[in-house]
Design a protein around this motif. Structure first.
Motif, mmCIF file in Angstrom:
data_model
loop_
_atom_site.group_PDB
_atom_site.id
_atom_site.type_symbol
_atom_site.label_atom_id
_atom_site.label_comp_id
_atom_site.label_asym_id
_atom_site.label_seq_id
_atom_site.Cartn_x
_atom_site.Cartn_y
_atom_site.Cartn_z
ATOM 1 N N MET A 1 0.840 -1.194 0.000
ATOM 2 C CA MET A 1 0.000 0.000 0.000
ATOM 3 C C MET A 1 0.871 1.238 0.000
ATOM 4 S SD MET A 1 -2.631 1.197 2.918
ATOM 5 C CE MET A 1 -3.209 2.864 2.979
ATOM 6 N N THR A 2 0.586 2.135 -0.867
ATOM 7 C CA THR A 2 1.339 3.374 -0.927
ATOM 8 C C THR A 2 0.537 4.473 -0.286
ATOM 9 O OG1 THR A 2 2.384 2.693 -2.989
ATOM 10 C CG2 THR A 2 2.408 5.037 -2.466
ATOM 11 N N ARG A 3 1.138 5.109 0.712
ATOM 12 C CA ARG A 3 0.434 6.178 1.416
ATOM 13 C C ARG A 3 0.980 7.509 0.906
ATOM 14 N NH1 ARG A 3 1.347 2.054 4.913
ATOM 15 N NH2 ARG A 3 -0.444 1.262 6.050
ATOM 16 N N ASN A 4 0.491 7.951 -0.255
ATOM 17 C CA ASN A 4 1.019 9.172 -0.837
ATOM 18 C C ASN A 4 0.067 10.344 -0.707
ATOM 19 O OD1 ASN A 4 -0.913 8.310 -2.561
ATOM 20 N ND2 ASN A 4 0.408 8.091 -4.351
ATOM 21 N N GLN A 5 -1.033 10.153 0.024
ATOM 22 C CA GLN A 5 -1.952 11.259 0.229
ATOM 23 C C GLN A 5 -1.512 12.094 1.419
ATOM 24 O OE1 GLN A 5 -2.461 7.998 0.639
ATOM 25 N NE2 GLN A 5 -4.515 7.651 1.427
ATOM 26 N N PRO A 6 -2.013 13.323 1.571
ATOM 27 C CA PRO A 6 -1.656 14.148 2.729
ATOM 28 C C PRO A 6 -1.954 13.403 4.016
ATOM 29 C CG PRO A 6 -2.824 15.452 1.119
ATOM 30 C CD PRO A 6 -2.918 14.016 0.658
ATOM 31 N N ARG A 7 -1.167 13.656 5.056
ATOM 32 C CA ARG A 7 -1.295 12.909 6.285
ATOM 33 C C ARG A 7 -2.478 13.358 7.128
ATOM 34 N NH1 ARG A 7 4.165 13.048 5.452
ATOM 35 N NH2 ARG A 7 4.475 15.016 6.539
ATOM 36 N N SER A 8 -3.038 14.527 6.868
ATOM 37 C CA SER A 8 -4.206 14.959 7.618
ATOM 38 C C SER A 8 -5.098 15.768 6.699
ATOM 39 C CB SER A 8 -3.785 15.836 8.805
ATOM 40 O OG SER A 8 -4.910 16.193 9.559
ATOM 41 N N GLU B 1 -11.762 14.829 16.936
ATOM 42 C CA GLU B 1 -10.418 14.275 17.084
ATOM 43 C C GLU B 1 -9.915 13.679 15.778
ATOM 44 O OE1 GLU B 1 -10.917 12.770 21.724
ATOM 45 O OE2 GLU B 1 -11.070 11.345 20.053
ATOM 46 N N THR B 2 -8.588 13.603 15.643
ATOM 47 C CA THR B 2 -7.997 12.977 14.463
ATOM 48 C C THR B 2 -8.328 11.492 14.437
ATOM 49 O OG1 THR B 2 -6.151 14.540 14.386
ATOM 50 C CG2 THR B 2 -5.846 12.441 13.261
ATOM 51 N N LEU B 3 -8.766 11.037 13.263
ATOM 52 C CA LEU B 3 -9.012 9.621 13.036
ATOM 53 C C LEU B 3 -7.762 9.028 12.394
ATOM 54 C CD1 LEU B 3 -10.863 7.112 12.880
ATOM 55 C CD2 LEU B 3 -11.665 7.970 10.662
ATOM 56 N N PHE B 4 -7.064 8.184 13.109
ATOM 57 C CA PHE B 4 -5.877 7.517 12.583
ATOM 58 C C PHE B 4 -6.290 6.202 11.940
ATOM 59 C CE2 PHE B 4 -4.358 10.243 15.994
ATOM 60 C CZ PHE B 4 -3.227 10.831 15.441
ATOM 61 N N ILE B 5 -5.730 5.899 10.746
ATOM 62 C CA ILE B 5 -6.099 4.676 10.032
ATOM 63 C C ILE B 5 -4.838 3.962 9.545
ATOM 64 C CG2 ILE B 5 -7.622 3.636 8.325
ATOM 65 C CD1 ILE B 5 -9.127 6.219 8.113
ATOM 66 N N PRO B 6 -4.119 3.277 10.417
ATOM 67 C CA PRO B 6 -3.012 2.444 9.967
ATOM 68 C C PRO B 6 -3.549 1.173 9.307
ATOM 69 C CG PRO B 6 -3.358 2.143 12.309
ATOM 70 C CD PRO B 6 -4.311 3.238 11.876
ATOM 71 N N SER B 7 -2.773 0.591 8.403
ATOM 72 C CA SER B 7 -3.241 -0.607 7.705
ATOM 73 C C SER B 7 -2.063 -1.474 7.261
ATOM 74 C CB SER B 7 -4.080 -0.217 6.487
ATOM 75 O OG SER B 7 -3.299 0.494 5.543
ATOM 76 N N ILE B 8 -2.374 -2.737 6.982
ATOM 77 C CA ILE B 8 -1.412 -3.664 6.399
ATOM 78 C C ILE B 8 -2.040 -4.214 5.122
ATOM 79 C CG2 ILE B 8 -2.244 -5.505 7.939
ATOM 80 C CD1 ILE B 8 0.504 -6.826 7.676
ATOM 81 N N PRO B 9 -1.336 -4.137 3.975
ATOM 82 C CA PRO B 9 -1.907 -4.613 2.717
ATOM 83 C C PRO B 9 -1.909 -6.130 2.628
ATOM 84 C CG PRO B 9 0.333 -3.872 2.368
ATOM 85 C CD PRO B 9 -0.005 -3.557 3.801
#
Length: 225
Positions: free
Chosen positions: A1-8, A156-164
Motif C-alpha cells: 500500500m502506498t500512502r502518498n496522500q496528505p497525512r491529515s 479528534e484525528t481519526l488515525f487509520i493504519p493498515s497492512i496490505p
C-alpha cells in the motif's frame, strides 16, 4: 500500500484515502449488491462465508504514542477482483461501468497489553458467487486496517493504519509512522484523518524520530483446524 496522500485532511476526502488501497474503479458495498440482486428477481446475495478457515492472527503494536486510543474499530476489506463478472456498461443505467463490489468486515480486537492488540482475519471470509449471470465473481482480501481515536469524539484525528494483503498473507510485518502533532489536532467542523506513512523518509529530515509514533502489524498464519 502506498500512502502518498496528505497525512491529515477533511472527512470529505475519506473515500479517496480508502480508494487508494483498492482497485481504481468505482466500488459499492454489499448492501447495494444484495438489493440489486433481489430487484432483478434473483435470490439475495449472501457473500460472507459462515465458516471461514484460512485464518491469520494479526498483532498490532503501538510504540511511543502521545496518548491513549480509547476508541478502535478494526476492518478487513474484501473486493471483487475480476471485473468481467459484472454487468457491462450497455446493461447499466446511463451506460456506466458497474461498481466493484466491496465489503468491510469488522474484526474483534483483543487488548493484551497497553500497547498490543490481537485480531483474526480470514482470507476466505467471502464466498465467490455469480451476481450478474456473467460468471463467478471472485473476492480477495485487500487490506486490514484499524480506525483509532483518542476518545472517539468527532473533532479528534481519526488515525487509520493498515497492512496490505501481500504482507498480511505472507505472514510479514508492516510499520506505519505517524506525526505526534496529529494527535492533538482538533477540528469541530471536519474530522481530521491521518493514514500515516509506511516510508519514514516521507516525513523529511526536519522531522525527528522523537516527533513520531508507530503502529506495527505482524501477521501470523494460524493452523487449519
Amino acid at each position: 500500500m502506498t500512502r502518498n496522500q496528505p497525512r491529515s485532511f477533511a472527512a470529505t476526502a475519506m473515500l479517496l484515502a480508502l480508494a487508494a488501497c483498492s482497485p481504481p474503479d468505482s466500488r459499492t458495498d454489499m448492501n447495494a449488491v444484495i438489493s440489486s440482486t433481489a430487484d432483478q428477481g434473483g435470490a439475495p446475495a449472501s457473500a460472507r462465508n459462515p465458516a471461514p478457515k484460512d485464518a491469520y492472527r494479526i498483532t498490532m503494536t503501538l510504540k511511543d504514542a502521545p496518548g491513549p486510543f480509547a476508541w478502535m474499530k478494526a476492518l478487513a476489506q474484501y473486493d471483487v477482483v475480476n471485473k468481467e463478472c459484472l454487468s457491462p456498461p450497455k446493461d447499466n443505467p446511463g451506460g456506466r461501468t458497474a461498481p466493484v463490489p466491496t465489503d468491510d468486515v469488522e474484526i474483534p480486537l483483543q487488548k493484551i497489553s497497553e500497547t498490543e492488540y490481537v485480531g483474526t482475519v480470514y482470507a476466505d471470509q467471502m464466498l465467490d458467487q455469480d451476481y450478474a449471470g456473467r460468471g463467478v465473481c471472485h473476492w480477495k482480501l485487500i487490506q486490514f486496517r484499524v480506525h483509532m481515536k483518542a476518545t472517539g469524539a468527532h473533532e479528534e484525528t481519526l488515525f487509520i493504519p493498515s497492512i496490505p494483503d501481500d504482507k498480511l498473507l505472507s505472514a510479514s510485518t508492516e510499520r506505519v509512522f505517524f506525526n505526534k502533532i496529529s494527535y492533538s489536532h482538533r477540528d469541530s467542523q471536519y474530522e481530521p484523518i491521518d493514514t500515516g506513512e509506511s516510508d519514514r523518509s516521507k516525513f523529511g529530515p526536519s522531522i525527528k524520530d522523537t516527533d513520531l509514533f508507530t503502529v506495527t502489524f505482524a501477521s501470523e498464519k494460524e493452523a487449519t483446524p
